[in-house]
Write a protein that holds these residues in place. Structure first.
Motif, PDB file in Angstrom:
ATOM      1  N   ALA A 496      -4.482  92.634   6.125  1.00  0.00           N
ATOM      2  CA  ALA A 496      -4.866  93.999   7.202  1.00  0.00           C
ATOM      3  C   ALA A 496      -5.207  92.563   8.684  1.00  0.00           C
ATOM      4  O   ALA A 496      -5.342  93.324   9.978  1.00  0.00           O
ATOM      5  N   TYR A 497      -5.713  91.827   8.500  1.00  0.00           N
ATOM      6  CA  TYR A 497      -6.301  91.159   9.191  1.00  0.00           C
ATOM      7  C   TYR A 497      -5.404  90.704  10.626  1.00  0.00           C
ATOM      8  O   TYR A 497      -5.177  90.770  12.173  1.00  0.00           O
ATOM      9  N   SER A 498      -3.635  90.668  10.204  1.00  0.00           N
ATOM     10  CA  SER A 498      -2.850  90.708  11.731  1.00  0.00           C
ATOM     11  C   SER A 498      -2.532  92.435  11.814  1.00  0.00           C
ATOM     12  O   SER A 498      -2.373  92.443  12.820  1.00  0.00           O
ATOM     13  N   ALA A 499      -2.876  92.970  11.182  1.00  0.00           N
ATOM     14  CA  ALA A 499      -2.293  94.591  10.883  1.00  0.00           C
ATOM     15  C   ALA A 499      -3.102  95.128  12.253  1.00  0.00           C
ATOM     16  O   ALA A 499      -2.924  95.978  13.175  1.00  0.00           O
ATOM     17  N   GLU A 500      -4.765  94.221  12.553  1.00  0.00           N
ATOM     18  CA  GLU A 500      -5.576  95.515  12.824  1.00  0.00           C
ATOM     19  C   GLU A 500      -5.706  95.629  14.401  1.00  0.00           C
ATOM     20  O   GLU A 500      -5.780  97.040  14.334  1.00  0.00           O
ATOM     21  N   PRO A 501      -5.053  94.609  15.254  1.00  0.00           N
ATOM     22  CA  PRO A 501      -4.814  95.451  16.514  1.00  0.00           C
ATOM     23  C   PRO A 501      -4.216  96.065  16.691  1.00  0.00           C
ATOM     24  O   PRO A 501      -3.911  96.615  17.547  1.00  0.00           O
ATOM     25  N   PHE A 539      11.502  93.064  10.567  1.00  0.00           N
ATOM     26  CA  PHE A 539       9.913  92.889  10.749  1.00  0.00           C
ATOM     27  C   PHE A 539       8.981  92.770  10.138  1.00  0.00           C
ATOM     28  O   PHE A 539       8.229  93.109   8.928  1.00  0.00           O
ATOM     29  N   ALA A 540       8.419  91.423   9.949  1.00  0.00           N
ATOM     30  CA  ALA A 540       7.243  90.888   9.067  1.00  0.00           C
ATOM     31  C   ALA A 540       6.232  89.873  10.063  1.00  0.00           C
ATOM     32  O   ALA A 540       6.493  88.515  10.436  1.00  0.00           O
ATOM     33  N   LEU A 541       4.947  89.736  10.401  1.00  0.00           N
ATOM     34  CA  LEU A 541       4.428  89.138  11.029  1.00  0.00           C
ATOM     35  C   LEU A 541       3.190  88.252   9.641  1.00  0.00           C
ATOM     36  O   LEU A 541       2.887  88.831   9.183  1.00  0.00           O
ATOM     37  N   LEU A 542       3.221  87.266   9.753  1.00  0.00           N
ATOM     38  CA  LEU A 542       2.596  86.049   8.989  1.00  0.00           C
ATOM     39  C   LEU A 542       1.488  85.893   9.605  1.00  0.00           C
ATOM     40  O   LEU A 542       1.548  85.252  10.759  1.00  0.00           O
ATOM     41  N   CYS A 559      14.064  85.430   5.697  1.00  0.00           N
ATOM     42  CA  CYS A 559      14.357  85.479   7.109  1.00  0.00           C
ATOM     43  C   CYS A 559      13.906  84.707   8.244  1.00  0.00           C
ATOM     44  O   CYS A 559      13.935  83.783   7.837  1.00  0.00           O
ATOM     45  N   THR A 560      14.260  85.379   9.233  1.00  0.00           N
ATOM     46  CA  THR A 560      14.497  84.309  10.229  1.00  0.00           C
ATOM     47  C   THR A 560      13.009  84.127  11.645  1.00  0.00           C
ATOM     48  O   THR A 560      12.938  85.225  12.199  1.00  0.00           O
ATOM     49  N   ARG A 561      12.363  83.763  11.656  1.00  0.00           N
ATOM     50  CA  ARG A 561      11.485  82.602  12.056  1.00  0.00           C
ATOM     51  C   ARG A 561      12.090  82.921  13.889  1.00  0.00           C
ATOM     52  O   ARG A 561      13.139  83.385  14.301  1.00  0.00           O
ATOM     53  N   VAL A 562      11.409  84.195  14.834  1.00  0.00           N
ATOM     54  CA  VAL A 562      11.930  84.373  16.063  1.00  0.00           C
ATOM     55  C   VAL A 562      10.753  83.546  17.396  1.00  0.00           C
ATOM     56  O   VAL A 562       9.640  83.550  17.052  1.00  0.00           O
ATOM     57  N   PRO A 563      11.401  82.985  17.663  1.00  0.00           N
ATOM     58  CA  PRO A 563      10.563  82.574  18.904  1.00  0.00           C
ATOM     59  C   PRO A 563       9.581  82.915  19.519  1.00  0.00           C
ATOM     60  O   PRO A 563       9.405  84.050  20.128  1.00  0.00           O
ATOM     61  N   GLY A 573       0.730  80.444  17.632  1.00  0.00           N
ATOM     62  CA  GLY A 573      -0.462  80.351  17.687  1.00  0.00           C
ATOM     63  C   GLY A 573      -1.057  80.529  16.225  1.00  0.00           C
ATOM     64  O   GLY A 573      -0.128  79.633  15.550  1.00  0.00           O
ATOM     65  N   SER A 574      -1.833  81.155  15.602  1.00  0.00           N
ATOM     66  CA  SER A 574      -2.044  81.101  13.768  1.00  0.00           C
ATOM     67  C   SER A 574      -1.132  82.148  14.119  1.00  0.00           C
ATOM     68  O   SER A 574      -0.801  82.554  12.411  1.00  0.00           O
ATOM     69  N   PHE A 575      -0.326  83.280  14.273  1.00  0.00           N
ATOM     70  CA  PHE A 575       0.960  84.124  13.695  1.00  0.00           C
ATOM     71  C   PHE A 575       2.360  83.772  13.651  1.00  0.00           C
ATOM     72  O   PHE A 575       2.743  82.538  14.816  1.00  0.00           O
TER      73      PHE A 575
END
Length: 584
Positions: A496-501, A539-542, A559-563, A573-575
């Motif tokens: 949830a930390y990544s999703a909250e904003p 998409f996935a945000l880690l 999956c492929t890293r998006v620049p 940053g941390s994402f």
């Protein structure tokens, strides 16, 4: 409200629950209801309804807490008035209204204010049931407790021993009749408490969200394991619960001294000595009265409420300071009832008249004890508290034949003002952004990590909002929306930390992997692969701030890293954003 930061996790869920009745009923973190919040949804229902009616505004999230706080003051006044008279009612209402933790929580979205209101309603119904012996108020009390369970789960049941004890001791009728009615009311309280659990348990897993905090998708594990037994003892996986993390558990504020430590004490404990003294005197002075004596029953009711909560808080693995708001009604009622009783005995004369000035003096001295660890805060209050306390206590103690009633009332007023001034200063401090408290653990005054970070310039005042993305989130949302390719989910996030904003900014379906802690086993790696292959997710945000899981490992492998520059950031940053279209 403007300076207080609401809890980012709850605010995100409220935004989603306001936009979808499915998410509303089950407590879905996102509008699709892929996974629930890690609590029962009842505590957030008033906020979600408010946002649904008034729109995604921060004031709409906070409005129910303001109403709940005001309603609690009003109801407490009525309940104490029926028990202890006008003086006790006014003082009890003032005590609750000026208890710092109660004030600061009316400026946040944490559901403890709803719990407190519902338990006060239950106490009022119990008081009426004890006085009249009727079925209706006792069953009403059971319903209120069941509804309070929806707000804060097992904590709502902590008042049950006190209510059962006072009903059995003081209600009219035979012992068998009292026991029979208690059993029936207890069954009703259990049924209402477990109504949501039973509804979810009976719903096929595919037709509802996955239950956060559980390894088995069982609603009883969510309540009795993750939010119950795992908070006591040494088994964090009780009944199949997910182990809590530093983000979901606190290890501080426990043990027998928790209520008087330098952080929690100024939030709740200003009236603790007065309340304890009132409980002792209220029970002792009413000895020899009939079994159904209403005055003694009131002290047993509120005293039992206080004792049970102190006992459980002391034995738990840890508590947020704001949990203690549930003690405020008991402390306020005992203080109000105690002052009324001591004033009555003072007017009667005899040796008991010394109790009132002694209680005022004790409260003034106790204020210096709570203030001592914070010498730089509100320096003007302590001298005034001591001056008013001394004047009030001496004025009552040395009452002579020439002392007028106006003089006695003036001494009483000065003494009671002395007990209220210091907590009032702490309560008003939350109007200052520096003392507004953190979004996840609100506290009043110069305590807590958030205060020291703001004071030392290490952080800025939190500006959590709804429907107002900052530049960084706006660019990320724009990129995801433009490249979504018709997928059901805008993005899958690690915890949830990544999703909250993102959830606070838009009511879009998002797959919150791992729930609040990031450790809940949903979705599994095969489930995630299936969503990608069926074009429901791209998409996935880690994040590096949460531990890896099989699902996040699958993302990194397939999956492929998006620049970062593709969605407007100079660096990750941390994402880390991944495009899983290549995993098809």
């Amino acid at each position: 409200m403007g300076h207080a930061a609401v809890h980012p996790y709850y605010a995100a869920a409220v935004r989603s629950m306001a936009a979808s009745w499915h998410a509303f009923v089950y407590g879905g973190v996102d509008v699709s209801g892929s996974i629930t919040i890690d609590k029962l949804p009842g505590g957030l229902w008033p906020q979600a309804l408010s946002v649904r009616v008034f729109g995604p505004h921060l004031w709409a999230v906070a409005l129910p807490q303001v109403i709940e706080g005001v309603a609690t003051v009003f109801l407490l006044h009525r309940i104490v008035r029926a028990w202890a008279g006008p003086l006790g009612a006014v003082f009890a209402a003032a005590v609750f209204a000026l208890t710092p933790v109660a004030v600061v929580l009316t400026r946040h979205d944490i559901p403890d204010t709803l719990l407190t209101l519902l338990l006060v309603l239950a106490a009022g119904a119990a008081q009426k049931a004890v006085r009249t012996g009727g079925w209706a108020p006792l069953l009403t009390c059971a319903v209120w407790i069941g509804l309070a369970f929806q707000a804060k789960m097992l904590q709502a049941w902590l008042v049950l021993p006190a209510i059962a004890l006072v009903y059995q001791l003081a209600a009219p009728g035979s012992a068998v009749r009292r026991i029979t009615r208690l059993v029936a009311a207890g069954a009703l309280a259990l049924l209402v408490s477990c109504s949501w659990l039973l509804m979810v348990w009976a719903t096929p897993a595919g037709s509802r969200p996955y239950l956060d905090g559980t390894t088995n998708n069982n609603p009883f594990t969510l309540v009795f394991g993750y939010n119950g037994l795992s908070r006591f003892g040494g088994n964090p996986n009780a009944l199949g619960a997910v182990a809590g993390t530093a983000a979901s558990r606190t290890t501080g504020n426990t043990g027998w001294t928790m209520l008087v430590n330098h952080t929690v004490g100024p939030q709740i404990a200003w009236f603790l000595p007065l309340a304890v003294l009132a409980l002792v005197l209220g029970v002792r002075w009413r000895r020899g009265e009939p079994r159904t004596d209403a005055s003694r029953a009131g002290f047993v009711l509120w005293g039992g409420w206080l004792v049970m909560h102190v006992l459980v808080f002391s034995l738990s693995n840890g508590n947020h300071g704001y949990y203690t708001i549930v003690l405020a009604p008991a402390l306020a009622a005992l203080a109000g009832g105690g002052v009324a009783l001591m004033w009555e005995q003072y007017q009667t004369g005899g040796p008991r008249r010394a109790a009132l000035p002694a209680a005022i003096a004790l409260s003034a001295v106790w204020a210096t004890v709570l203030e001592e660890p914070h010498p730089g805060f509100s320096r003007w209050t302590l001298p005034i508290v001591l001056m008013l306390g001394v004047c009030g206590a001496l004025g009552l103690w040395i009452r002579g034949p020439r002392t007028t009633r106006r003089g006695v009332l003036g001494a009483l007023g000065a003494g009671l003002a002395a007990t209220l001034l210091a907590p009032a200063a702490w309560s008003l401090s939350c109007l200052d952004p520096v003392y507004a408290g953190s979004p996840t653990s609100p506290l009043a005054g110069p305590v807590g990590t958030a205060y020291f970070e703001l004071k030392d310039g290490q952080a800025k005042v939190d500006t959590t909002a709804l429907d107002a993305p900052d530049q960084r989130d706006r660019q990320l949302l724009g990129y995801l929306q433009a490249n979504r390719s018709g997928a059901k989910y805008l993005v899958a996030t690690q915890a949830a930390y990544s999703a909250e904003p993102l959830l606070r900014d838009t009511a879009q379906p998002m797959l919150v992997m791992g729930g609040f802690t990031g450790l809940t086993p949903f979705p599994t790696a095969p489930q995630l692969a299936s969503l990608v292959s069926s074009h429901q997710l791209r998409f996935a945000l880690l994040t590096t701030q949460r531990p890896s899981t099989p699902a996040t490992k699958w993302v990194k492998s397939n999956c492929t890293r998006v620049p970062a520059r593709a969605y407007g950031r100079a660096a990750d940053g941390s994402f880390r954003l991944y495009d899983c279209a290549s995993g098809l």
